[in-house]
Write an enzyme that holds these catalytic residues in place. Sequence first.
Site, PDB file in Angstrom:
ATOM      1  N   LYS A  53      77.951   1.398   6.933  1.00 31.20           N
ATOM      2  CA  LYS A  53      79.191   2.154   7.144  1.00 31.20           C
ATOM      3  C   LYS A  53      80.136   1.356   8.039  1.00 31.20           C
ATOM      4  O   LYS A  53      81.331   1.237   7.757  1.00 31.20           O
ATOM      5  CB  LYS A  53      78.877   3.516   7.791  1.00 31.20           C
ATOM      6  CG  LYS A  53      78.336   4.526   6.787  1.00 31.20           C
ATOM      7  CD  LYS A  53      77.757   5.758   7.468  1.00 31.20           C
ATOM      8  CE  LYS A  53      77.054   6.637   6.438  1.00 31.20           C
ATOM      9  NZ  LYS A  53      76.234   7.697   7.047  1.00 31.20           N
ATOM     10  N   GLN A  97      75.116  10.684  12.541  1.00 31.88           N
ATOM     11  CA  GLN A  97      74.124  10.354  11.509  1.00 31.88           C
ATOM     12  C   GLN A  97      72.953  11.353  11.573  1.00 31.88           C
ATOM     13  O   GLN A  97      72.353  11.535  12.623  1.00 31.88           O
ATOM     14  CB  GLN A  97      73.629   8.918  11.716  1.00 31.88           C
ATOM     15  CG  GLN A  97      72.675   8.427  10.645  1.00 31.88           C
ATOM     16  CD  GLN A  97      73.335   8.290   9.271  1.00 31.88           C
ATOM     17  OE1 GLN A  97      74.448   7.789   9.151  1.00 31.88           O
ATOM     18  NE2 GLN A  97      72.656   8.765   8.245  1.00 31.88           N
ATOM     19  N   ASP A 120      82.443  14.164   7.586  1.00 31.98           N
ATOM     20  CA  ASP A 120      81.301  14.515   6.733  1.00 31.98           C
ATOM     21  C   ASP A 120      81.507  15.878   6.062  1.00 31.98           C
ATOM     22  O   ASP A 120      80.796  16.218   5.122  1.00 31.98           O
ATOM     23  CB  ASP A 120      80.013  14.574   7.580  1.00 31.98           C
ATOM     24  CG  ASP A 120      79.068  13.428   7.284  1.00 31.98           C
ATOM     25  OD1 ASP A 120      79.243  12.762   6.239  1.00 31.98           O
ATOM     26  OD2 ASP A 120      78.146  13.195   8.090  1.00 31.98           O
TER      27      ASP A 120
END
Length: 296
Positions: A53, A97, A120
């Site tokens: 990422k 994460q 997200d």
Amino acid sequence: MTATLIDGKAFAAKVRGKVAGHVTRLKEMGITPGLAVVLVGADAASEVYVRNKGKMTVEVGMASFEHRLAEDTQEDELMGLIDRLNADPEVHGILVQLPLPPHLNSDLVINAIDPAKDVDGFHILNVGLLGTGQRSMVPCTPLGCLMMLRDHHGSLSGLNAVVIGRSNIVGKPMAQLLLGDSCTVTIAHSRTKDLADVVRRADIVVAAVGRPGFVPGDWIKPGATVIDVGINRIEAEGGKTRLVGDVDFAAASEVAGAITPVPGGVGPMTIACLLANTVTACCRANGLPEPEGLTA
Ligand code: NDP
């Protein structure tokens, strides 16, 4: 193979290209979109995701901020970091994460992120906005699937879609997005009866189960579009491992009209959509128009 291959890798490169174009224009205005990724602990798979990422964030010209915290980080320390990132004008997107170590409450942590920076799309406000058809941050994997479906079909209106899997990160938001595009949507799960018959009625099948080759070719309606979200590592020859999806690719690709491969399908689109969401968040934060083609 008779089905058209939906090349997620190539499509993701196009999306990243569009993102990079928007980043260039934003930088010309003196704005650099920034993505902060928080990793707690040293889970090997998460390490790889975070590294990828960060690399791709920099490749499209955005600022990447990585925060690595020890496995035994306490909730107040993590919440303190999130507060600082929420307040930081250089950070437009925040990603924590998952999974977090078990002593940390993921719901609490995710819901502490400023919803406008929740790239997200897991914050409860964004879940509610998506569910009520309002402008939100959309979870990256389903957004990537939707982009590929729209690109392949043009309009999805009136098509029968079956989503196998009802997780909060894939199945449910995928179903909401398909409904938003006027599909007739069925969500299947482990208690669904006669799953084969349910899937055989689908013009669009999205498989998000987490079981290698779970959907056999003879469940697929001839000409249907198959989006395989599954990422499963299985034993291969010579003691090696390889990645396969939730669909029996060889059999399904003889029946389907179009299909995504694993690897090279949904996976690359997920990171591309994370970058797309960050640019979207940055444009919104600066009162600029939504970047075209990068939102749901
Ligand atoms: P979850 O384990 O959270 O959900 C799996 C879903 O599959 C559940 O809703 C479960 O039903 C359903 N299921 C399990 N067994 C059956 C069965 N026999 N029949 C019908 N449904 C069944 O997984 P995720 O949604 O997080 O992920 C799904 C897959 O997608 C995984 O392989 C994951 O690695 C992959 N993935 C890929 C991403 C990408 O970037 N390409 C991103 C995220 C995930 P029930 O709710 O009843 O238990």
